[in-house]
Design a protein around this motif. Structure first.
Motif, PDB file in Angstrom:
ATOM      1  N   SER A 134      -4.679 -11.418   3.187  1.00  0.00           N
ATOM      2  CA  SER A 134      -4.726 -12.373   2.074  1.00  0.00           C
ATOM      3  C   SER A 134      -3.445 -12.436   1.252  1.00  0.00           C
ATOM      4  CB  SER A 134      -5.885 -12.030   1.130  1.00  0.00           C
ATOM      5  OG  SER A 134      -7.120 -12.136   1.788  1.00  0.00           O
ATOM      6  N   MET A 135      -2.817 -11.302   1.031  1.00  0.00           N
ATOM      7  CA  MET A 135      -1.693 -11.223   0.113  1.00  0.00           C
ATOM      8  C   MET A 135      -0.360 -11.416   0.841  1.00  0.00           C
ATOM      9  SD  MET A 135      -2.791 -10.786  -2.934  1.00  0.00           S
ATOM     10  CE  MET A 135      -4.244 -10.251  -3.864  1.00  0.00           C
ATOM     11  N   ASP A 136       0.515 -12.210   0.250  1.00  0.00           N
ATOM     12  CA  ASP A 136       1.857 -12.386   0.798  1.00  0.00           C
ATOM     13  C   ASP A 136       2.755 -11.208   0.437  1.00  0.00           C
ATOM     14  OD1 ASP A 136       1.214 -15.003   1.750  1.00  0.00           O
ATOM     15  OD2 ASP A 136       1.481 -15.760  -0.281  1.00  0.00           O
ATOM     16  N   MET A 137       2.398 -10.507  -0.648  1.00  0.00           N
ATOM     17  CA  MET A 137       3.233  -9.400  -1.105  1.00  0.00           C
ATOM     18  C   MET A 137       2.367  -8.424  -1.897  1.00  0.00           C
ATOM     19  SD  MET A 137       6.842  -9.554  -3.253  1.00  0.00           S
ATOM     20  CE  MET A 137       6.185 -10.625  -4.533  1.00  0.00           C
ATOM     21  N   ALA A 138       2.670  -7.126  -1.770  1.00  0.00           N
ATOM     22  CA  ALA A 138       2.039  -6.098  -2.591  1.00  0.00           C
ATOM     23  C   ALA A 138       3.150  -5.261  -3.205  1.00  0.00           C
ATOM     24  CB  ALA A 138       1.099  -5.228  -1.758  1.00  0.00           C
ATOM     25  N   HIS A 139       2.895  -4.734  -4.405  1.00  0.00           N
ATOM     26  CA  HIS A 139       3.968  -4.098  -5.177  1.00  0.00           C
ATOM     27  C   HIS A 139       3.448  -2.860  -5.876  1.00  0.00           C
ATOM     28  CE1 HIS A 139       6.052  -3.831  -9.227  1.00  0.00           C
ATOM     29  NE2 HIS A 139       7.089  -3.731  -8.418  1.00  0.00           N
ATOM     30  N   CYS A 140       4.283  -1.830  -5.910  1.00  0.00           N
ATOM     31  CA  CYS A 140       3.991  -0.611  -6.656  1.00  0.00           C
ATOM     32  C   CYS A 140       5.269  -0.163  -7.341  1.00  0.00           C
ATOM     33  CB  CYS A 140       3.470   0.487  -5.716  1.00  0.00           C
ATOM     34  SG  CYS A 140       3.546   2.156  -6.397  1.00  0.00           S
ATOM     35  N   SER A 141       5.272  -0.181  -8.666  1.00  0.00           N
ATOM     36  CA  SER A 141       6.414   0.290  -9.438  1.00  0.00           C
ATOM     37  C   SER A 141       6.019   1.586 -10.127  1.00  0.00           C
ATOM     38  CB  SER A 141       6.830  -0.764 -10.475  1.00  0.00           C
ATOM     39  OG  SER A 141       7.830  -0.245 -11.327  1.00  0.00           O
ATOM     40  N   ARG A 142       6.365   2.681  -9.513  1.00  0.00           N
ATOM     41  CA  ARG A 142       5.983   4.018  -9.982  1.00  0.00           C
ATOM     42  C   ARG A 142       4.519   4.049 -10.413  1.00  0.00           C
ATOM     43  NH1 ARG A 142       9.374   8.316 -13.802  1.00  0.00           N
ATOM     44  NH2 ARG A 142       8.453  10.121 -12.794  1.00  0.00           N
ATOM     45  N   CYS A 143       3.664   3.570  -9.517  1.00  0.00           N
ATOM     46  CA  CYS A 143       2.235   3.463  -9.825  1.00  0.00           C
ATOM     47  C   CYS A 143       1.492   4.776  -9.625  1.00  0.00           C
ATOM     48  CB  CYS A 143       1.585   2.370  -8.976  1.00  0.00           C
ATOM     49  SG  CYS A 143       1.754   2.616  -7.197  1.00  0.00           S
ATOM     50  N   LEU A 144       2.206   5.817  -9.168  1.00  0.00           N
ATOM     51  CA  LEU A 144       1.660   7.171  -9.051  1.00  0.00           C
ATOM     52  C   LEU A 144       0.534   7.283  -8.014  1.00  0.00           C
ATOM     53  CD1 LEU A 144       1.585   8.214 -12.825  1.00  0.00           C
ATOM     54  CD2 LEU A 144       3.440   8.483 -11.149  1.00  0.00           C
ATOM     55  N   ILE A 145       0.470   6.346  -7.086  1.00  0.00           N
ATOM     56  CA  ILE A 145      -0.493   6.444  -5.982  1.00  0.00           C
ATOM     57  C   ILE A 145       0.126   7.335  -4.901  1.00  0.00           C
ATOM     58  CG2 ILE A 145      -1.695   5.178  -4.165  1.00  0.00           C
ATOM     59  CD1 ILE A 145      -1.743   2.761  -6.054  1.00  0.00           C
ATOM     60  N   PRO A 146      -0.570   8.381  -4.473  1.00  0.00           N
ATOM     61  CA  PRO A 146      -0.008   9.298  -3.464  1.00  0.00           C
ATOM     62  C   PRO A 146      -0.074   8.682  -2.067  1.00  0.00           C
ATOM     63  CG  PRO A 146      -2.224  10.007  -4.065  1.00  0.00           C
ATOM     64  CD  PRO A 146      -1.905   8.829  -4.953  1.00  0.00           C
ATOM     65  N   TRP A 147       0.874   7.828  -1.766  1.00  0.00           N
ATOM     66  CA  TRP A 147       0.814   7.013  -0.558  1.00  0.00           C
ATOM     67  C   TRP A 147       0.756   7.830   0.732  1.00  0.00           C
ATOM     68  CZ3 TRP A 147      -0.640   2.364  -1.559  1.00  0.00           C
ATOM     69  CH2 TRP A 147      -0.229   1.714  -2.725  1.00  0.00           C
ATOM     70  N   THR A 148       1.405   8.976   0.758  1.00  0.00           N
ATOM     71  CA  THR A 148       1.463   9.730   2.017  1.00  0.00           C
ATOM     72  C   THR A 148       0.338  10.747   2.171  1.00  0.00           C
ATOM     73  OG1 THR A 148       2.995  11.323   0.997  1.00  0.00           O
ATOM     74  CG2 THR A 148       3.968   9.465   2.184  1.00  0.00           C
ATOM     75  N   GLU A 149      -0.527  10.852   1.179  1.00  0.00           N
ATOM     76  CA  GLU A 149      -1.634  11.804   1.287  1.00  0.00           C
ATOM     77  C   GLU A 149      -2.822  11.186   2.037  1.00  0.00           C
ATOM     78  OE1 GLU A 149      -2.749  13.668  -2.367  1.00  0.00           O
ATOM     79  OE2 GLU A 149      -0.681  14.061  -2.977  1.00  0.00           O
ATOM     80  N   PHE A 150      -3.763  12.045   2.443  1.00  0.00           N
ATOM     81  CA  PHE A 150      -4.979  11.634   3.147  1.00  0.00           C
ATOM     82  C   PHE A 150      -4.674  10.824   4.409  1.00  0.00           C
ATOM     83  CE2 PHE A 150      -5.837  11.665  -1.477  1.00  0.00           C
ATOM     84  CZ  PHE A 150      -6.611  12.810  -1.529  1.00  0.00           C
ATOM     85  N   GLY A 151      -3.586  11.232   5.083  1.00  0.00           N
ATOM     86  CA  GLY A 151      -3.234  10.577   6.338  1.00  0.00           C
ATOM     87  C   GLY A 151      -2.762   9.146   6.174  1.00  0.00           C
ATOM     88  N   GLY A 152      -2.273   8.790   4.967  1.00  0.00           N
ATOM     89  CA  GLY A 152      -1.797   7.428   4.735  1.00  0.00           C
ATOM     90  C   GLY A 152      -2.919   6.436   4.477  1.00  0.00           C
ATOM     91  N   LEU A 153      -4.078   6.917   4.027  1.00  0.00           N
ATOM     92  CA  LEU A 153      -5.248   6.059   3.830  1.00  0.00           C
ATOM     93  C   LEU A 153      -4.962   4.905   2.873  1.00  0.00           C
ATOM     94  CD1 LEU A 153      -8.316   5.638   4.335  1.00  0.00           C
ATOM     95  CD2 LEU A 153      -8.733   7.108   2.359  1.00  0.00           C
ATOM     96  N   TYR A 154      -4.251   5.187   1.775  1.00  0.00           N
ATOM     97  CA  TYR A 154      -3.977   4.137   0.793  1.00  0.00           C
ATOM     98  C   TYR A 154      -3.021   3.081   1.361  1.00  0.00           C
ATOM     99  CZ  TYR A 154      -5.945   7.685  -2.331  1.00  0.00           C
ATOM    100  OH  TYR A 154      -6.760   8.620  -2.923  1.00  0.00           O
TER     101      TYR A 154
END
Length: 613
Positions: free
Chosen positions: A273-293
């Protein structure tokens, strides 16, 4: 002729005691089944209209707001106009009440991956049957476009975020209002300069290729606010957390936003659905849980879409000193991030300064074909619809777009031409859906919007900015308002055909939702709520009283509701609306000869809570 007990003939094959055991057993089974049915209702927190009167009576006995005997008897006839309903005011501490993300209930839920911040709606006996009061000193919001840069302090009186984030130029208090200078943790030179650099890295942001965007951990939505002037609609997402009212600040400014968190459940958005997604120091642990996020971002991005990251670990070589870490740890994290994204078929598209951009492949068939359900990362199987997103757990797998989805992404026109785009694969998900049906729907809403503006001159003026279409199919009402100074949150029922992908294909935004529950927003966040056939569609599941009370919670004081439905339901709506202190007028639709569909246009007045008077 009378028979005594002794004279009554016995049935063949059975005696008296045995024959009586059969109906007793049936009654027992019926009661067990009925008990299981009621248990299912109360355990899910959803309200059904079967036995409404009994259910409502039970609810009024356990309200947190005491009701008089007259009020109890009035509320117990939820859908009747024989008696007037008069709703009490909620206590003053309900002024920022968000029923399904209520901090007072967080301790009931686990801390795993911050899942307590997800939606957890109260069961029917715990629902507040009262009117949420505005804060003391509340007044109608500053009008767009001035509201982008300032809002009344008393409308969102939260000092914590001011004291903690003013040094990062998120906002600052100036007399009786908050000012939004457009700063942020990762854009100290202002959001405009930050987005200018991003647009240089992603040329599609300048030519209409990028139209819809998702901002995770949005702060006060300055990024989404800047993109509006560039023709890009952003869904700004943030949980209800200790920053206090990030989403409420965004909506008070007139910028699209919704309460939410990437935790254990999918975002209420379809795949691709989205053309773009953005995270500006959003503190989401992107590499944890096998990259689930990351896999959830991969699911919602359109083929060819972009993921933009600024903050740790991007530019770690120059930034690690201020991150309370080591250069080795940040390099390791960056390498792991690149490896995970490559495994999901992304490519590093551009990188400059604090910004890195990855792109999801427009085709990518060769890469996706290498993935299987047993590789790492795994490829999702077909057991769960990739578009299903209402209380659906996230999956530790990569969602490979179908050949039809990839072909549709290649054919997608640039904005604004894509407003009329028809993706046959998505449209066909709607019963009777077709290109001609969508065009007919657009023509209908174009005529309806013109009629609405004649009846409600505020629509189309700066008095109405935030609009919600509560029960859309193709997004036709939003499309009819695209030239007005409004944005529209298109809501597609989670219990009907999931046409939300069609809405996003057109360059519009929206969410799935079940109107038996509260919406994911703060009180007083929308100027206009439009309900087309909502009560006809949901009357068998959702209790009208609770739907209307939720509308009252979400509507701003001095806001409007346009309710388009069968006259049978409008009579009941008008009765309940009066008890919510609304004033309503009944009108014909644009088709005056249609007696099966009428309009109720309601106005919510501004009132002060008794405790603050």
């Amino acid at each position: 002729m009378k028979y005594s007990k002794e004279d009554k003939p016995e049935r063949a094959g059975g005696g008296g005691a045995g024959s009586r055991a059969v109906p007793v057993a049936l009654v027992f089974l019926f009661l067990c089944g009925f008990s299981f049915y009621l248990g299912g209702i109360y355990s899910t927190g959803r309200t059904f209209t079967l036995f409404d009167a009994a259910a409502t009576a039970a609810t009024t006995r356990t309200l947190r707001v005491p009701l008089s005997t007259k009020q109890e008897s009035s509320l117990a006839i939820a859908n009747s106009e024989e008696e007037e309903v008069e709703f009490p005011e909620c206590p003053a501490d309900y002024q920022d009440y968000t029923p399904c993300t209520d901090p007072k209930r967080w301790r009931r839920y686990g801390n795993y991956r911050l899942s307590f911040m997800e939606r957890h709606c109260p069961p029917p006996p715990d629902r507040a049957v009262c009117l949420v009061p505005p804060p003391a000193g509340y007044k109608p919001p500053i009008r767009w476009p001035k509201s982008k840069d300032q809002c009344w302090y008393r409308n969102v009186p939260y000092d914590w975020i001011n004291s903690q984030k003013s040094n990062q130029h998120w906002l600052r208090k100036e007399g009786d209002r908050f000012a939004f200078p457009g700063g942020g943790t990762m854009f100290p030179n202002g959001v405009g300069a930050y987005v200018d650099l991003m647009a240089d890295l992603i040329p599609g942001m300048k030519d209409g290729t990028v139209r819809t965007a998702l901002d995770t951990g949005c702060g006060v939505a300055s990024w989404g606010g800047d993109l509006l002037a560039r023709g890009i609609l952003t869904v700004s997402l943030a949980p209800r957390d200790n920053h206090e009212a990030q989403v409420q600040f965004a909506l008070e400014r007139g910028i699209p936003a919704i309460l939410g968190i990437i935790s254990t459940q999918r975002l209420p958005i379809p795949s691709g659905s989205m053309d773009m997604a953005h995270c500006s120091r959003c503190l989401i642990p992107w590499t944890e849980f096998g990259g689930l996020y990351l896999m959830e971002i991969q699911r919602v991005l359109r083929p060819g879409g972009f993921w933009v990251l600024s903050g740790p670990p991007i530019n770690y070589e120059n930034r690690w000193h201020g991150w309370n870490t080591t250069v080795e740890a940040q390099k390791s994290d960056f390498d792991r991030l690149k490896k995970m994204l490559a495994g999901m078929c992304f490519r590093l598209y551009a990188k400059k300064g604090d910004i890195a951009v990855w792109q999801k492949p427009l085709d990518g068939a060769a890469c996706y074909d290498k993935l299987t359900p047993v590789t790492s990362p795994a490829k999702c199987d077909d057991s769960v619809d990739p578009d299903a997103a209402w209380y659906v757990p996230m999956r530790s797998c990569v969602t490979a777009p179908t050949a039809k989805a990839r072909a549709a992404a290649k054919q997608l026109p640039k904005w604004p031409q894509r407003l009329g785009y028809i993706a046959q694969d998505r449209v066909s998900a709607v019963p009777g859906g077709s290109g001609s049906a969508m065009k007919h729907d657009d023509a209908k809403w174009k005529a309806a919007a013109k009629h609405y503006k004649a009846l409600l001159p505020a629509l189309g003026s700066d008095k109405v900015r935030n609009v919600m279409d509560m029960n859309t199919v193709y997004g036709g009402f939003a499309a009819s308002l695209v030239k007005d100074p409004v944005w529209v949150m298109n809501v597609v029922s989670s219990y009907g055909p999931n046409s939300l992908g069609v809405v996003y294909d057109r360059g519009l935004i929206g969410t799935n939702h079940d109107w038996c529950e509260a919406f994911s927003t703060y009180p007083r966040t929308y100027d206009l709520m439009h309900a087309d056939g909502l009560f006809t569609a949901e009357s068998h599941r959702c209790e009208m009283k609770f739907v209307l009370l939720e509308m009252d919670r979400v509507l701003r004081p001095t806001g409007y509701a346009i309710i388009r439905d069968n006259p049978y339901f409008l009579d009941s709506v008008a009765t309940i609306a009066k008890g919510m202190r609304w004033t309503c007028d009944r009108h014909d639709t644009e088709n005056k000869e249609n007696e099966k569909e009428k309009l109720l246009i309601c106005h919510k007045k501004l009132w002060s809570a008794k405790s603050t008077q």
